[in-house]
Enzyme design. Structure first.
Site, PDB file in Angstrom:
ATOM      1  N   ARG A  58       0.838  -1.209   0.000  1.00 56.35           N
ATOM      2  CA  ARG A  58       0.000   0.000   0.000  1.00 56.35           C
ATOM      3  C   ARG A  58       0.869   1.252   0.000  1.00 56.35           C
ATOM      4  O   ARG A  58       0.452   2.317  -0.474  1.00 56.35           O
ATOM      5  CB  ARG A  58      -0.953   0.000   1.204  1.00 56.35           C
ATOM      6  N   TYR A 111     -16.558  14.367 -16.825  1.00 57.01           N
ATOM      7  CA  TYR A 111     -17.011  13.040 -16.433  1.00 57.01           C
ATOM      8  C   TYR A 111     -18.056  13.159 -15.329  1.00 57.01           C
ATOM      9  O   TYR A 111     -17.816  13.795 -14.295  1.00 57.01           O
ATOM     10  CB  TYR A 111     -15.803  12.245 -15.959  1.00 57.01           C
ATOM     11  N   LYS A 208      -8.512   3.961 -19.594  1.00 57.06           N
ATOM     12  CA  LYS A 208      -8.763   4.356 -20.976  1.00 57.06           C
ATOM     13  C   LYS A 208      -7.507   4.251 -21.850  1.00 57.06           C
ATOM     14  O   LYS A 208      -6.925   3.178 -21.965  1.00 57.06           O
ATOM     15  CB  LYS A 208      -9.347   5.769 -20.992  1.00 57.06           C
TER      16      LYS A 208
END
Length: 395
Positions: A58, A111, A208
């Site tokens: 993490r 978005y 994307k």
């Protein structure tokens, strides 16, 4: 390999590739949650920051760092922070840089979930947002207040393809002691590098174009200096929206063909946009490579190509659009964008439905707007598919 003095095409192949044990050409996947210490003293030094190394994925992981270094190089930024999704990246930026009483100036064409995040979650915590047409610099200037902390732009905007002048917006932001954040998802660093034009923070949904194969959910934040990196890294570690090693490996692999893919996306989209603009059943087309685009001159200044995204409306409105989308064969009726395959969708009833009709119309998202992510297929096959579907429209 040093990648400072080579061309972007070569950077895509070599960026982020370091030296590893046994000399692999491709950075290995460190599929581990934790890392073993030599002894307790070393563990203590690592936690104190007195020694460079790895503790827990993490916090840091070599596979993730390879991807982060690659994207930072491609964006010509200082450092990058990879996240579990594009929304995780956006949330991490807002959480890091905003506090109660701050104000945000934001693109109204963007978005949908980004707007909802500001209007619901962050509004609840006392952060105010003004949504404006950021392609109009006067609207940005008029929206800035004494407590404005961020100017957040998405350019080109989703789904209208409205373009904001990054350089001029950066001047407005910095003159008001605000930071400029740019969502560069639609263009990728192959076609636009916002930090060069004055942006402080750049983000991507790596789902994307950066990944490019519709098989990963991921996001990334790129910053211009160490101060911003330190602030955002601390937040990302604490809130936990980190990417995992395997998805990092997949995105890094996708980056190697980014330059080639973006060239093909742009070439295909230009031809498709011109085809649509000249079609008798098409009302209008928005594409940065068309001279009819209202911000064409701005696009020519800050883009290295026009990208793979097109929005358009048919003369028959929403019903004509439905007919088109229900009858395509090669183009896939699906949300998302930036993959090698062509995707088509209806923002008003899908990706931007949650904004409400009034907010959509204010942002230029008409009920009849169709968004097309042009893939890397043979362009004649894409056009033939659109043409056979357009023939089914009657009005």
């Amino acid at each position: 390999m040093l990648t400072k003095n080579i061309h972007f095409d070569s950077k895509c192949v070599h960026s982020g590739v370091g030296e590893y044990e046994h000399g692999p050409v491709v950075p290995p996947i460190y599929q581990t949650s934790t890392f073993k210490f030599v002894n307790t003293d070393q563990g203590a030094r690592l936690f104190k920051g007195e020694e460079d190394g790895y503790i827990y994925t993490r916090m840091r992981n070599p596979t993730i760092e390879a991807l982060e270094n690659a994207v930072a190089e491609l964006e010509e930024g200082h450092k990058a922070l990879a996240c579990s999704s594009g929304m995780a990246a956006i949330n991490t930026i807002f959480t890091s840089l905003l506090e109660k009483g701050n104000h945000v100036v934001c693109s109204e064409s963007l978005y949908g979930p980004t707007r909802l995040l500001l209007e619901t979650i962050f509004n609840k915590f006392g952060i105010e947002t003004s949504f404006v047409n950021t392609s109009n610099l006067t609207e940005i200037e008029d929206a800035v207040k004494s407590n404005t902390k961020l100017i957040y732009i998405e350019t080109p905007g989703n789904p209208t393809l409205a373009i904001t002048d990054i350089e001029q917006t950066a001047k407005i932001a910095h003159s008001s002691k605000s930071l400029l954040v740019v969502d560069n998802t639609f263009m990728s660093p192959a076609l636009q590098q916002p930090i060069k034009f004055g942006a402080d923070v750049v983000l991507h949904s790596m789902t994307k174009f950066l990944n490019g194969h519709a098989d990963v959910i991921a996001g990334v934040i790129v910053v211009k200096n160490e101060e911003l990196y330190s602030i955002i890294r601390k937040t990302l570690n604490q809130t936990g929206g980190v990417i995992d090693p395997f998805n990092s490996f997949l995105v890094h692999r996708g980056l190697k063909t980014l330059s080639l893919r973006m060239q093909r996306h742009s070439q295909n989209a230009q031809v498709v946009a011109e085809f649509l603009e000249n079609h008798s059943k098409v009302k209008w087309v928005s594409y940065p490579g068309l001279k009819s685009h209202p911000q064409y001159d701005v696009a020519q200044k800050q883009h290295y190509g026009s990208g793979g995204m097109i929005s358009f409306e048919l003369k028959g409105g929403i019903e004509a659009g439905k007919t088109l989308m229900n009858n395509v064969k090669l183009c896939q009726l699906a949300v998302s964008l930036g993959g090698v395959e062509s995707l088509i969708q209806h923002p008003a009833s899908m990706t931007h439905f949650s904004l409400g009709k009034e907010n959509r119309e204010k942002a230029g998202i008409t009920d009849g707007l169709v968004r097309l992510s042009v893939g890397i297929e043979n362009v004649n096959d894409i056009i033939n598919d659109l043409e056979q579907s357009l023939k089914k429209i009657s009005f």
